[in-house]
Scaffold this motif. Structure first.
Motif, PDB file in Angstrom:
ATOM      1  N   GLN A   1      54.310 -42.327 -25.454  1.00  0.00           N
ATOM      2  CA  GLN A   1      54.879 -41.681 -24.434  1.00  0.00           C
ATOM      3  C   GLN A   1      54.480 -42.805 -23.330  1.00  0.00           C
ATOM      4  OE1 GLN A   1      52.716 -38.159 -24.673  1.00  0.00           O
ATOM      5  NE2 GLN A   1      50.878 -38.791 -23.555  1.00  0.00           N
ATOM      6  N   LEU A   2      55.002 -42.585 -22.089  1.00  0.00           N
ATOM      7  CA  LEU A   2      54.718 -43.185 -20.930  1.00  0.00           C
ATOM      8  C   LEU A   2      53.891 -42.557 -20.221  1.00  0.00           C
ATOM      9  CD1 LEU A   2      58.510 -43.799 -19.784  1.00  0.00           C
ATOM     10  CD2 LEU A   2      57.058 -45.380 -20.812  1.00  0.00           C
ATOM     11  N   SER A   3      52.970 -43.332 -19.252  1.00  0.00           N
ATOM     12  CA  SER A   3      51.980 -42.891 -18.631  1.00  0.00           C
ATOM     13  C   SER A   3      51.874 -43.791 -17.307  1.00  0.00           C
ATOM     14  CB  SER A   3      50.470 -43.182 -19.105  1.00  0.00           C
ATOM     15  OG  SER A   3      49.482 -42.711 -18.348  1.00  0.00           O
ATOM     16  N   PHE A   4      51.392 -42.967 -16.093  1.00  0.00           N
ATOM     17  CA  PHE A   4      51.231 -43.622 -14.623  1.00  0.00           C
ATOM     18  C   PHE A   4      50.087 -43.239 -14.430  1.00  0.00           C
ATOM     19  CE2 PHE A   4      51.972 -43.119 -10.193  1.00  0.00           C
ATOM     20  CZ  PHE A   4      52.026 -44.700  -9.911  1.00  0.00           C
ATOM     21  N   SER A   5      49.317 -44.027 -13.970  1.00  0.00           N
ATOM     22  CA  SER A   5      47.627 -43.828 -13.386  1.00  0.00           C
ATOM     23  C   SER A   5      46.902 -42.678 -14.118  1.00  0.00           C
ATOM     24  CB  SER A   5      48.006 -43.434 -11.924  1.00  0.00           C
ATOM     25  OG  SER A   5      48.426 -44.515 -11.065  1.00  0.00           O
ATOM     26  N   GLY A   6      47.098 -42.803 -15.500  1.00  0.00           N
ATOM     27  CA  GLY A   6      46.379 -42.231 -16.284  1.00  0.00           C
ATOM     28  C   GLY A   6      47.050 -40.620 -16.482  1.00  0.00           C
ATOM     29  N   GLU A   7      48.229 -40.404 -15.808  1.00  0.00           N
ATOM     30  CA  GLU A   7      48.906 -39.086 -15.941  1.00  0.00           C
ATOM     31  C   GLU A   7      50.388 -39.128 -17.063  1.00  0.00           C
ATOM     32  OE1 GLU A   7      51.112 -35.614 -13.102  1.00  0.00           O
ATOM     33  OE2 GLU A   7      50.604 -37.323 -12.399  1.00  0.00           O
ATOM     34  N   LYS A   8      50.294 -38.484 -18.013  1.00  0.00           N
ATOM     35  CA  LYS A   8      51.472 -38.800 -19.014  1.00  0.00           C
ATOM     36  C   LYS A   8      52.557 -38.207 -18.198  1.00  0.00           C
ATOM     37  CE  LYS A   8      48.058 -37.485 -22.742  1.00  0.00           C
ATOM     38  NZ  LYS A   8      47.608 -36.638 -23.374  1.00  0.00           N
ATOM     39  N   LEU A   9      53.779 -38.834 -18.564  1.00  0.00           N
ATOM     40  CA  LEU A   9      54.734 -38.371 -17.893  1.00  0.00           C
ATOM     41  C   LEU A   9      55.683 -37.859 -19.203  1.00  0.00           C
ATOM     42  CD1 LEU A   9      56.293 -42.014 -16.525  1.00  0.00           C
ATOM     43  CD2 LEU A   9      54.633 -40.075 -15.561  1.00  0.00           C
ATOM     44  N   ASP A  10      55.455 -36.255 -19.276  1.00  0.00           N
ATOM     45  CA  ASP A  10      55.655 -35.428 -20.354  1.00  0.00           C
ATOM     46  C   ASP A  10      56.897 -34.817 -20.129  1.00  0.00           C
ATOM     47  OD1 ASP A  10      54.310 -33.857 -19.046  1.00  0.00           O
ATOM     48  OD2 ASP A  10      52.878 -33.307 -20.198  1.00  0.00           O
ATOM     49  N   ASN A  11      57.516 -34.670 -18.966  1.00  0.00           N
ATOM     50  CA  ASN A  11      58.549 -33.755 -18.560  1.00  0.00           C
ATOM     51  C   ASN A  11      59.482 -34.663 -18.338  1.00  0.00           C
ATOM     52  OD1 ASN A  11      60.374 -32.195 -17.667  1.00  0.00           O
ATOM     53  ND2 ASN A  11      59.170 -31.085 -16.019  1.00  0.00           N
TER      54      ASN A  11
ATOM     55  N   ILE B   1      55.666 -42.311  -8.473  1.00  0.00           N
ATOM     56  CA  ILE B   1      56.151 -43.573  -8.848  1.00  0.00           C
ATOM     57  C   ILE B   1      56.943 -44.186  -7.818  1.00  0.00           C
ATOM     58  CG2 ILE B   1      57.405 -45.088 -10.651  1.00  0.00           C
ATOM     59  CD1 ILE B   1      56.422 -43.060 -12.668  1.00  0.00           C
ATOM     60  N   LYS B   2      56.604 -45.390  -7.295  1.00  0.00           N
ATOM     61  CA  LYS B   2      57.414 -46.083  -6.390  1.00  0.00           C
ATOM     62  C   LYS B   2      57.681 -47.377  -6.827  1.00  0.00           C
ATOM     63  CE  LYS B   2      53.941 -46.078  -3.465  1.00  0.00           C
ATOM     64  NZ  LYS B   2      53.054 -45.686  -4.550  1.00  0.00           N
ATOM     65  N   ASN B   3      58.567 -48.057  -5.841  1.00  0.00           N
ATOM     66  CA  ASN B   3      59.079 -49.696  -6.358  1.00  0.00           C
ATOM     67  C   ASN B   3      57.883 -50.453  -6.729  1.00  0.00           C
ATOM     68  OD1 ASN B   3      60.797 -51.451  -6.953  1.00  0.00           O
ATOM     69  ND2 ASN B   3      60.903 -52.243  -4.642  1.00  0.00           N
ATOM     70  N   ARG B   4      58.244 -51.213  -7.923  1.00  0.00           N
ATOM     71  CA  ARG B   4      57.166 -52.031  -8.627  1.00  0.00           C
ATOM     72  C   ARG B   4      55.925 -51.411  -9.047  1.00  0.00           C
ATOM     73  NH1 ARG B   4      58.187 -55.326  -3.587  1.00  0.00           N
ATOM     74  NH2 ARG B   4      60.342 -56.559  -3.932  1.00  0.00           N
ATOM     75  N   ASP B   5      55.762 -50.138  -9.295  1.00  0.00           N
ATOM     76  CA  ASP B   5      54.689 -49.421  -9.789  1.00  0.00           C
ATOM     77  C   ASP B   5      54.802 -49.830 -11.258  1.00  0.00           C
ATOM     78  OD1 ASP B   5      53.241 -48.678  -7.706  1.00  0.00           O
ATOM     79  OD2 ASP B   5      54.210 -46.635  -7.819  1.00  0.00           O
ATOM     80  N   GLU B   6      53.663 -49.841 -11.976  1.00  0.00           N
ATOM     81  CA  GLU B   6      53.450 -49.949 -13.435  1.00  0.00           C
ATOM     82  C   GLU B   6      53.216 -48.994 -14.205  1.00  0.00           C
ATOM     83  OE1 GLU B   6      50.290 -52.938 -14.562  1.00  0.00           O
ATOM     84  OE2 GLU B   6      51.641 -54.403 -13.323  1.00  0.00           O
ATOM     85  N   VAL B   7      54.108 -48.745 -15.493  1.00  0.00           N
ATOM     86  CA  VAL B   7      54.077 -47.433 -16.163  1.00  0.00           C
ATOM     87  C   VAL B   7      53.637 -48.102 -17.416  1.00  0.00           C
ATOM     88  CG1 VAL B   7      55.517 -45.641 -17.452  1.00  0.00           C
ATOM     89  CG2 VAL B   7      55.896 -46.225 -14.980  1.00  0.00           C
ATOM     90  N   VAL B   8      52.772 -47.521 -18.409  1.00  0.00           N
ATOM     91  CA  VAL B   8      52.425 -48.007 -19.667  1.00  0.00           C
ATOM     92  C   VAL B   8      52.780 -47.055 -20.730  1.00  0.00           C
ATOM     93  CG1 VAL B   8      50.433 -49.565 -18.649  1.00  0.00           C
ATOM     94  CG2 VAL B   8      50.177 -47.213 -19.178  1.00  0.00           C
ATOM     95  N   PHE B   9      53.085 -47.863 -21.896  1.00  0.00           N
ATOM     96  CA  PHE B   9      53.082 -46.893 -23.111  1.00  0.00           C
ATOM     97  C   PHE B   9      52.021 -46.749 -23.653  1.00  0.00           C
ATOM     98  CE2 PHE B   9      57.791 -48.990 -23.605  1.00  0.00           C
ATOM     99  CZ  PHE B   9      57.999 -47.945 -24.339  1.00  0.00           C
ATOM    100  N   VAL B  10      51.740 -45.411 -24.038  1.00  0.00           N
ATOM    101  CA  VAL B  10      50.390 -45.112 -24.811  1.00  0.00           C
ATOM    102  C   VAL B  10      50.867 -44.196 -25.918  1.00  0.00           C
ATOM    103  CG1 VAL B  10      49.006 -44.891 -22.743  1.00  0.00           C
ATOM    104  CG2 VAL B  10      50.342 -42.879 -23.301  1.00  0.00           C
ATOM    105  N   LYS B  11      50.138 -44.598 -27.008  1.00  0.00           N
ATOM    106  CA  LYS B  11      50.117 -43.556 -28.245  1.00  0.00           C
ATOM    107  C   LYS B  11      49.640 -42.364 -28.104  1.00  0.00           C
ATOM    108  CE  LYS B  11      49.810 -44.825 -33.044  1.00  0.00           C
ATOM    109  NZ  LYS B  11      50.940 -44.922 -33.752  1.00  0.00           N
TER     110      LYS B  11
END
Length: 161
Positions: free
Chosen positions: A126-136, A146-156
């Motif tokens: 799943q994707l995560s931004f600043s420790g919050e899961k993007l689940d919806n 999330i704004k321009n040039r922000d980082e989103v990470v793949f987390v298991k």
């Protein structure tokens, strides 16, 4: 496959007449198109695009320049960062689709994996931004902050017990 190119010109009385009809083989038309495309990507606004650029990539770059889109940097576990372009009011699902297109284009250009089971990917990661899961999937990226040039990470995803 041959392509007919008709040249027209206006006579002094405003009537268009056909000058000549030239038949070009498909390969030659493709070469002419590639030359034009190479000139197009030399434009300062489009110079970051790859040589085998798609229309979608050109449109995304133009939308970025006009502030209608934003770049989300998606970080994979191996350290690779993918700059993915989405519209300003994109949802999580839009971001997921943009990631899929980005990876598919990358694999096509590099001759990598032909098929990826995205159903498996989104079930396992799943994707995560600043420790919050993007689940919806229906929620806008802006609602997650999330704004321009922000980082989103793949987390298991963790298995539920």
């Amino acid at each position: 496959m041959d392509v007919n190119i008709k040249e027209e010109y206006e006579t002094g009385d405003g009537i268009k007449e056909e000058d000549a009809e030239e038949e070009l083989p498909h390969a030659e038309v493709v070469d002419i198109f590639q030359e034009g495309l190479a000139m197009l990507v030399q434009d300062p606004l489009l110079c970051d695009l790859p040589i085998q650029v798609t229309l979608e990539e050109i449109n995304s770059q133009i939308a970025l320049e006009f502030g209608q889109a934003m770049t989300v940097r998606v970080c994979k576990a191996d350290g690779e960062v993918m700059p993915v372009v989405v519209v300003q009011n994109a949802t999580v699902m839009d971001l997921k689709r943009a990631i899929q297109r980005y990876i598919q284009l990358k694999h096509q250009r590099e001759g990598g994996i032909q098929h990826i089971s995205w159903k498996y990917v989104w079930k396992t990661y799943q994707l995560s931004f600043s420790g919050e899961k993007l689940d919806n999937d229906e929620k806008c990226l802006r609602e997650y902050g999330i704004k321009n040039r922000d980082e989103v990470v793949f987390v298991k995803k963790l298995k539920k017990k």
